[in-house]
Design an enzyme around this catalytic site. Structure first.
Site, PDB file in Angstrom:
ATOM      1  N   SER A 194       0.874  -1.176   0.000  1.00 28.41           N
ATOM      2  CA  SER A 194       0.000   0.000   0.000  1.00 28.41           C
ATOM      3  C   SER A 194       0.909   1.224   0.000  1.00 28.41           C
ATOM      4  O   SER A 194       2.069   1.141   0.439  1.00 28.41           O
ATOM      5  CB  SER A 194      -0.851   0.015   1.278  1.00 28.41           C
ATOM      6  N   TYR A 221      -2.126  -1.773  10.367  1.00 24.56           N
ATOM      7  CA  TYR A 221      -2.117  -1.797   8.898  1.00 24.56           C
ATOM      8  C   TYR A 221      -0.786  -1.252   8.384  1.00 24.56           C
ATOM      9  O   TYR A 221      -0.151  -1.845   7.507  1.00 24.56           O
ATOM     10  CB  TYR A 221      -3.291  -0.976   8.371  1.00 24.56           C
TER      11      TYR A 221
END
Ligand SMILES: NC(=O)c1ccc[n+]([C@@H]2O[C@H](COP(=O)([O-])OP(=O)(O)OC[C@H]3O[C@@H](n4cnc5c(N)ncnc54)[C@H](O)[C@@H]3O)[C@@H](O)[C@H]2O)c1
Length: 286
Positions: A150, A170
């Site tokens: 990401s 995350y």
């Protein structure tokens, strides 16, 4: 001849979103697919994960393209389940040429609970390791591994002034994916197995289009809608876009799976419409 003609590709998180886009783009170019998804909810995730119906739709669309697909339900957190699922898929389709480890969750929006922190790590990082581990015994020399990180992997974690533990998890998981892929490329180089990461910015899937993400981008509002969040999504690109489409990421994945990239390994490939380069313009990062 397609660009990945007759390759068999394992994709985790293939029931919908980017995973489905990868399955369809690769099938268009001649690949058969071993698809894995959880098709169940994880409590700390505040938006619905994929359903069996979503998974069936991926199967239907791949078969419509004239390619084979085996759809297996497994949790990437479960090492034994992944070993079994990949073995079953390889038995059904005869071989394995490439892996796309991209099942993921974004359990953001919880301010006082460590579970989302841990869930993000076990799905988004341990899940990638389990997927690679399950695939490796079946992969020939010269195979391709792609993991989805990401843009969050390439920037420091931010918390909008609030300690969101799911978001922290995350960020940790995605930064770990980037490091893992870097070193995996070294470890697999003697077999010319390539390991690369793709790092999307905001992508137009259910992970982005949900209330907890709208709140993340509009902390100033109590119950922001998608319309409220859309102008704020732009902060994640330099092109003035709110997001990229799953198909944009699929094009990068297709290249990394194909033999066109046979000497490309250890790369952190951003599909981010300039989000990261804008943050560090003077110092190219590799
Ligand atoms: N959407 C974005 O804005 C964005 C941005 C950057 C990176 N990503 C990453 O892209 C990847 C794909 O996400 P997406 O955008 O398609 O979202 P998505 O929620 O549509 O897809 C994720 C898929 O993973 C599956 N999954 C979740 N946990 C699982 C588990 N434990 N085992 C097996 N399958 C599981 C879900 O059921 C779902 O089908 C993720 O790794 C995500 O972190 C997404």
């Amino acid at each position: 001849m397609g660009r990945v003609q007759d390759k068999v590709v394992l994709i985790t998180g293939a029931a919908r979103g980017q995973g489905r886009a990868h399955a369809l783009r690769l099938a268009q170019e001649g690949a058969d697919i071993i698809a894995v998804d959880l098709c169940a909810q994880i409590d700390s995730v505040r938006y619905p994960l994929a359903t069996r119906e979503d998974f069936d739709e991926t199967v239907r669309q791949v078969e419509k393209l004239g390619r084979r697909i085996v759809a297996l339900t497994a949790d990437v957190r479960d090492r034994a389940a992944m070993l079994a699922a990949v073995a079953e898929g390889v038995a059904a389709l005869g071989k394995l040429d490439a892996v796309i480890a991209q099942a993921g969750i974004a359990p953001i929006g919880t301010l006082a609970d460590a579970q989302p922190f841990l869930d993000a790590i076990t799905v988004d990082f341990n899940g990638v390791v389990h997927t690679v581990e399950a695939a490796l015994p079946h992969l020939p020399d010269g195979a391709a591994i792609v993991a989805t990180g990401s843009a969050a992997a390439l920037m420091p974690p931010s918390d909008n002034g609030r300690p969101d533990f799911g978001k922290l998890g995350y960020s940790f998981a995605k930064r770990s994916v980037a490091s893992f892929v870097n070193d995996l490329a070294i470890a697999l180089a003697p077999r010319r197995i390539r390991a690369n990461a793709v790092h999307p910015t905001n992508t137009n899937t259910d992970m982005l289009n949900n209330d907890s993400m709208y709140r993340e981008f509009r902390p100033d509002l109590e119950n922001p809608t998608r319309e409220d969040a859309l102008p704020a999504f732009h902060v994640m690109t330099a092109f003035g876009l709110p997001y990229v489409e799953p198909g944009d990421v699929a094009e990068a994945v297709l290249f990394l799976v194909s033999d066109e990239s046979r000497y490309v390994t250890g790369v952190q490939l951003r599909v981010d419409a300039g989000a990261i380069v804008r943050k560090r313009p003077q110092q190219p990062q590799f």
